[in-house]
Write an enzyme that holds these catalytic residues in place. Structure first.
Site, PDB file in Angstrom:
ATOM      1  N   PRO A 124      45.601 -18.914  -4.946  1.00 28.95           N
ATOM      2  CA  PRO A 124      45.119 -20.078  -5.699  1.00 28.95           C
ATOM      3  C   PRO A 124      45.521 -21.359  -4.989  1.00 28.95           C
ATOM      4  O   PRO A 124      46.607 -21.451  -4.427  1.00 28.95           O
ATOM      5  CB  PRO A 124      45.842 -19.963  -7.043  1.00 28.95           C
ATOM      6  CG  PRO A 124      46.359 -18.585  -7.118  1.00 28.95           C
ATOM      7  CD  PRO A 124      46.552 -18.123  -5.715  1.00 28.95           C
ATOM      8  N   GLU A 125      44.646 -22.337  -5.017  1.00 32.46           N
ATOM      9  CA  GLU A 125      44.955 -23.610  -4.392  1.00 32.46           C
ATOM     10  C   GLU A 125      45.401 -24.609  -5.439  1.00 32.46           C
ATOM     11  O   GLU A 125      45.365 -24.330  -6.641  1.00 32.46           O
ATOM     12  CB  GLU A 125      43.730 -24.135  -3.659  1.00 32.46           C
ATOM     13  CG  GLU A 125      43.205 -23.102  -2.705  1.00 32.46           C
ATOM     14  CD  GLU A 125      42.414 -23.677  -1.564  1.00 32.46           C
ATOM     15  OE1 GLU A 125      42.492 -24.894  -1.329  1.00 32.46           O
ATOM     16  OE2 GLU A 125      41.734 -22.895  -0.890  1.00 32.46           O
ATOM     17  N   LYS A 154      51.570 -26.168  -5.304  1.00 30.13           N
ATOM     18  CA  LYS A 154      51.135 -24.896  -5.876  1.00 30.13           C
ATOM     19  C   LYS A 154      52.148 -24.319  -6.861  1.00 30.13           C
ATOM     20  O   LYS A 154      52.060 -23.160  -7.250  1.00 30.13           O
ATOM     21  CB  LYS A 154      50.853 -23.899  -4.753  1.00 30.13           C
ATOM     22  CG  LYS A 154      49.727 -24.359  -3.831  1.00 30.13           C
ATOM     23  CD  LYS A 154      49.486 -23.344  -2.752  1.00 30.13           C
ATOM     24  CE  LYS A 154      48.525 -23.883  -1.714  1.00 30.13           C
ATOM     25  NZ  LYS A 154      48.411 -22.949  -0.585  1.00 30.13           N
ATOM     26  N   CYS A 205      27.736 -29.721  13.197  1.00 26.35           N
ATOM     27  CA  CYS A 205      28.252 -30.874  12.439  1.00 26.35           C
ATOM     28  C   CYS A 205      29.690 -31.199  12.824  1.00 26.35           C
ATOM     29  O   CYS A 205      30.147 -32.319  12.620  1.00 26.35           O
ATOM     30  CB  CYS A 205      28.180 -30.608  10.941  1.00 26.35           C
ATOM     31  SG  CYS A 205      26.509 -30.455  10.299  1.00 26.35           S
TER      32      CYS A 205
HETATM   33 ZN    ZN Z   1      25.746 -28.341  10.224  1.00 21.91          ZN
END
Ligand code: ZN
Length: 264
Positions: free
Chosen positions: A2-3, A55, A253
């Site tokens: 879990p974050e 956390k 990207c």
């Molecule tokens: Zn991309």
């Protein structure tokens, strides 16, 4: 694992159910907690609040007692009405905190200790945490400086270091780097402070949205081989770092930095 956003949400749910209520029952399969309960008598105390730090989930009781739990991989807290059927097996129960209105059950939680506010602040697990990405008073400049100091680390690894910034886990590591258009394998020392600020800002924005609103569809996490939502390039995935945590990114990207190792 879990974050921070998951722990933050769990803490809010527990806080709404339990804050201000009186403990009627406290049970644990952890002998240390059971023994502590014999000493300090949890029943009769008031639950003051429940909050999260990184956390760690903290339940604060009257008389200066704090129950600290850490979920690691499989731990979780549930809230039930008394007598309601649990959604996980009884064998997974680790702690039960009962009140007249609700009971809170910790399942498969591996780390739990009862402590005082002062000892909690001295505990290195909490004391050494970096700024909490989800906290209201989050100090972004401090978080960026702590990350910036890890010049040799790859940025995706640095984001997981809880002493640099607390709360980011494997999912939002990949998501925030995608949003900020930063190569996960770039060494921190090759990135500008603006780059790092953009990553930290993206992590906070995404994680606050996930914690306070509703979890959004992921851009890259868990989407290996599927088209990038921005440019259509298949999303890449690769194990990264000592713990071989999987990183997802878009090659187009988030173009490769000159320091990225070429061998996959
Ligand atoms: Zn991309």
């Amino acid at each position: 694992m879990p974050e921070g956003d998951t722990i933050f949400r769990a803490a809010r749910t527990l806080d709404r159910a339990l804050a201000g209520r009186t403990v009627t029952r406290f049970d644990s399969v952890f002998s240390k907690l059971a023994r502590a309960n014999d000493d300090v008598r949890m029943a009769g105390r008031t639950i003051e609040r429940v909050d999260a730090r990184g956390k760690h989930l903290l339940i604060w009781f009257s008389g200066d007692l704090v129950l600290r739990t850490h979920m690691r991989m499989h731990g979780s807290w549930h809230i039930y009405r008394p007598g309601e059927r649990w959604q996980r097996p009884r064998a997974d129960m680790r702690i039960v905190i009962g009140t007249a209105e609700y009971e809170a059950v910790a399942f498969s939680v591996p780390v739990a200790e009862l402590t005082t506010a002062r000892d909690l602040e001295r505990d290195s697990a909490v004391r050494d945490l970096g700024p909490d990405i989800l906290a209201d008073g989050f100090d972004a400049a401090d978080a960026v400086s702590r990350i910036q100091a890890m010049t040799e680390a790859e940025i995706a690894e640095a984001l997981l270091d809880q002493q640099a910034v607390a709360g980011i886990g494997n999912i939002f590591k990949s998501e925030s780097l995608f949003v900020a258009r930063v190569d996960p394998f770039a060494r921190v020392g090759t990135l500008s402070r603006e780059d790092l600020s953009r990553v930290v800002d993206a992590a906070r924005r995404l994680m606050r949205a996930s914690a306070l609103e509703r979890p959004a569809a992921f851009s890259v996490y868990g989407r290996g081989g599927r088209p990038c939502r921005r440019c259509g390039t298949p999303i890449s995935r690769r194990k990264q770092g000592e713990n071989a945590r999987v990183t997802y990114w878009c090659e187009r990207c988030q173009p490769a930095s000159p320091t990225r190792p070429t061998k996959r």
